[in-house]
Design a protein around this motif. Structure first.
Motif, mmCIF file in Angstrom:
data_model
loop_
_atom_site.group_PDB
_atom_site.id
_atom_site.type_symbol
_atom_site.label_atom_id
_atom_site.label_comp_id
_atom_site.label_asym_id
_atom_site.label_seq_id
_atom_site.Cartn_x
_atom_site.Cartn_y
_atom_site.Cartn_z
ATOM 1 N N MET A 1 -9.071 3.858 0.845
ATOM 2 C CA MET A 1 -8.194 4.367 -0.204
ATOM 3 C C MET A 1 -8.907 4.230 -1.544
ATOM 4 O O MET A 1 -9.518 3.212 -1.837
ATOM 5 C CB MET A 1 -6.884 3.555 -0.222
ATOM 6 N N GLU A 2 -8.832 5.269 -2.343
ATOM 7 C CA GLU A 2 -9.439 5.253 -3.672
ATOM 8 C C GLU A 2 -8.642 4.341 -4.597
ATOM 9 O O GLU A 2 -7.540 3.918 -4.283
ATOM 10 C CB GLU A 2 -9.445 6.668 -4.251
ATOM 11 N N ALA A 3 -9.196 4.059 -5.762
ATOM 12 C CA ALA A 3 -8.486 3.254 -6.756
ATOM 13 C C ALA A 3 -7.223 3.984 -7.200
ATOM 14 O O ALA A 3 -7.236 5.201 -7.402
ATOM 15 C CB ALA A 3 -9.392 2.990 -7.953
ATOM 16 N N LEU A 4 -6.141 3.247 -7.328
ATOM 17 C CA LEU A 4 -4.860 3.842 -7.716
ATOM 18 C C LEU A 4 -4.830 4.126 -9.211
ATOM 19 O O LEU A 4 -5.194 3.276 -10.012
ATOM 20 C CB LEU A 4 -3.719 2.890 -7.344
ATOM 21 N N GLN A 5 -4.393 5.328 -9.574
ATOM 22 C CA GLN A 5 -4.290 5.697 -10.979
ATOM 23 C C GLN A 5 -2.848 5.711 -11.452
ATOM 24 O O GLN A 5 -2.565 5.370 -12.588
ATOM 25 C CB GLN A 5 -4.920 7.070 -11.210
ATOM 26 N N LYS A 6 -1.936 6.119 -10.589
ATOM 27 C CA LYS A 6 -0.528 6.262 -10.977
ATOM 28 C C LYS A 6 0.317 5.057 -10.574
ATOM 29 O O LYS A 6 1.465 4.947 -10.992
ATOM 30 C CB LYS A 6 0.074 7.518 -10.325
ATOM 31 N N PHE A 7 -0.226 4.175 -9.746
ATOM 32 C CA PHE A 7 0.518 3.021 -9.242
ATOM 33 C C PHE A 7 -0.253 1.739 -9.502
ATOM 34 O O PHE A 7 -1.472 1.752 -9.618
ATOM 35 C CB PHE A 7 0.749 3.146 -7.725
ATOM 36 N N THR A 8 0.482 0.635 -9.577
ATOM 37 C CA THR A 8 -0.124 -0.687 -9.583
ATOM 38 C C THR A 8 0.313 -1.384 -8.303
ATOM 39 O O THR A 8 1.463 -1.255 -7.879
ATOM 40 C CB THR A 8 0.300 -1.519 -10.808
ATOM 41 N N LYS A 9 -0.592 -2.121 -7.706
ATOM 42 C CA LYS A 9 -0.297 -2.788 -6.452
ATOM 43 C C LYS A 9 0.054 -4.246 -6.733
ATOM 44 O O LYS A 9 -0.692 -4.967 -7.382
ATOM 45 C CB LYS A 9 -1.501 -2.707 -5.513
ATOM 46 N N LYS A 10 1.220 -4.664 -6.235
ATOM 47 C CA LYS A 10 1.675 -6.046 -6.353
ATOM 48 C C LYS A 10 1.987 -6.532 -4.947
ATOM 49 O O LYS A 10 3.077 -6.285 -4.433
ATOM 50 C CB LYS A 10 2.921 -6.149 -7.233
ATOM 51 N N ASN A 12 2.246 -6.133 -1.332
ATOM 52 C CA ASN A 12 2.345 -4.945 -0.494
ATOM 53 C C ASN A 12 3.339 -3.945 -1.088
ATOM 54 O O ASN A 12 3.871 -3.108 -0.381
ATOM 55 C CB ASN A 12 2.742 -5.336 0.935
ATOM 56 N N GLN A 13 3.599 -4.088 -2.390
ATOM 57 C CA GLN A 13 4.453 -3.150 -3.116
ATOM 58 C C GLN A 13 3.589 -2.346 -4.082
ATOM 59 O O GLN A 13 2.682 -2.880 -4.711
ATOM 60 C CB GLN A 13 5.528 -3.874 -3.925
ATOM 61 N N TYR A 14 3.917 -1.088 -4.195
ATOM 62 C CA TYR A 14 3.231 -0.202 -5.130
ATOM 63 C C TYR A 14 4.257 0.261 -6.158
ATOM 64 O O TYR A 14 5.240 0.902 -5.806
ATOM 65 C CB TYR A 14 2.640 0.997 -4.392
ATOM 66 N N VAL A 15 4.030 -0.079 -7.425
ATOM 67 C CA VAL A 15 4.961 0.253 -8.499
ATOM 68 C C VAL A 15 4.334 1.356 -9.345
ATOM 69 O O VAL A 15 3.205 1.217 -9.838
ATOM 70 C CB VAL A 15 5.257 -0.982 -9.376
ATOM 71 N N MET A 16 5.081 2.461 -9.499
ATOM 72 C CA MET A 16 4.570 3.575 -10.288
ATOM 73 C C MET A 16 4.542 3.198 -11.765
ATOM 74 O O MET A 16 5.513 2.645 -12.287
ATOM 75 C CB MET A 16 5.425 4.825 -10.089
ATOM 76 N N LYS A 17 3.429 3.506 -12.413
ATOM 77 C CA LYS A 17 3.312 3.253 -13.848
ATOM 78 C C LYS A 17 4.277 4.165 -14.594
ATOM 79 O O LYS A 17 4.555 5.277 -14.170
ATOM 80 C CB LYS A 17 1.873 3.509 -14.316
ATOM 81 N N ARG A 18 4.761 3.697 -15.718
ATOM 82 C CA ARG A 18 5.720 4.486 -16.506
ATOM 83 C C ARG A 18 5.044 5.752 -17.030
ATOM 84 O O ARG A 18 3.896 5.741 -17.443
ATOM 85 C CB ARG A 18 6.234 3.679 -17.679
ATOM 86 N N GLN A 19 5.811 6.824 -17.026
ATOM 87 C CA GLN A 19 5.334 8.087 -17.553
ATOM 88 C C GLN A 19 6.145 8.397 -18.806
ATOM 89 O O GLN A 19 7.334 8.686 -18.723
ATOM 90 C CB GLN A 19 5.506 9.188 -16.517
ATOM 91 N N TYR A 20 5.498 8.320 -19.938
ATOM 92 C CA TYR A 20 6.203 8.460 -21.205
ATOM 93 C C TYR A 20 6.217 9.878 -21.751
ATOM 94 O O TYR A 20 7.042 10.200 -22.587
ATOM 95 C CB TYR A 20 5.580 7.530 -22.246
ATOM 96 N N GLY A 21 5.322 10.735 -21.313
ATOM 97 C CA GLY A 21 5.140 12.051 -21.928
ATOM 98 C C GLY A 21 6.403 12.875 -22.069
ATOM 99 O O GLY A 21 6.840 13.188 -23.176
#
Length: 155
Positions: A1-10, A12-21
């Protein structure tokens, strides 16, 4: 798996980064209308758009998407009033990428998730943006997270 850009891994949980746009544009638009009410000396306009500005700003910080691979669920919270939706991966049906155009200009792109609940197909939004590429990248990353766990060899 490539490095995550939209998620942070905590764990075995993946939390989507906030999208402010998209959300910030709505907040700034509401705030501009509230300031227009000040300029026009319209107290009703100030109150209505001032309150809507605050509610939209709060909603921006409440929204979240969590993919929990321990429990095999996706937890989605959209907006202030709507309760969080917990979708098991076994109930997952498919994703939908919707692009709205007006006069050949893309004005909104949303990523939706379809799932089964009590035998009926339901839909919930995951994210919104202005470009199809950003939503497609998010979709690819979600599918990569889900598929990586299926092939991990866990029993």
């Amino acid at each position: 798996m490539e490095a995550l850009q939209k998620f942070t891994k905590k764990g075995n949980q993946y939390v989507m980064k906030r999208q402010y746009g998209f959300g910030l544009i709505v907040v700034f638009g509401m705030a501009a209308l509230a300031f227009a009410g000040i300029w026009l000396k319209k107290p009703v306009m100030i109150w209505i758009f001032g309150i809507l500005t605050v509610l939209c700003l709060i909603s921006l910080f409440i929204n979240h998407v969590i993919i929990d691979m321990n429990q095999k669920v996706i937890l989605i919270k959209n907006g202030l009033i709507i309760p969080p939706v917990q979708i098991t991966l076994s109930d997952f049906v498919n994703f939908e990428l919707v692009r709205m155009k007006q006069y050949f200009i893309t004005i909104n792109v949303s990523l939706n998730l379809y799932y089964l609940k009590n035998g009926k197909e339901q839909c919930t939004g995951i994210a919104q943006g202005f470009t199809t590429r950003a939503m497609q990248n998010l979709l690819n990353e979600i599918q990569e997270i889900i598929k990586a766990d299926e092939n991990s060899g866990k029993i």
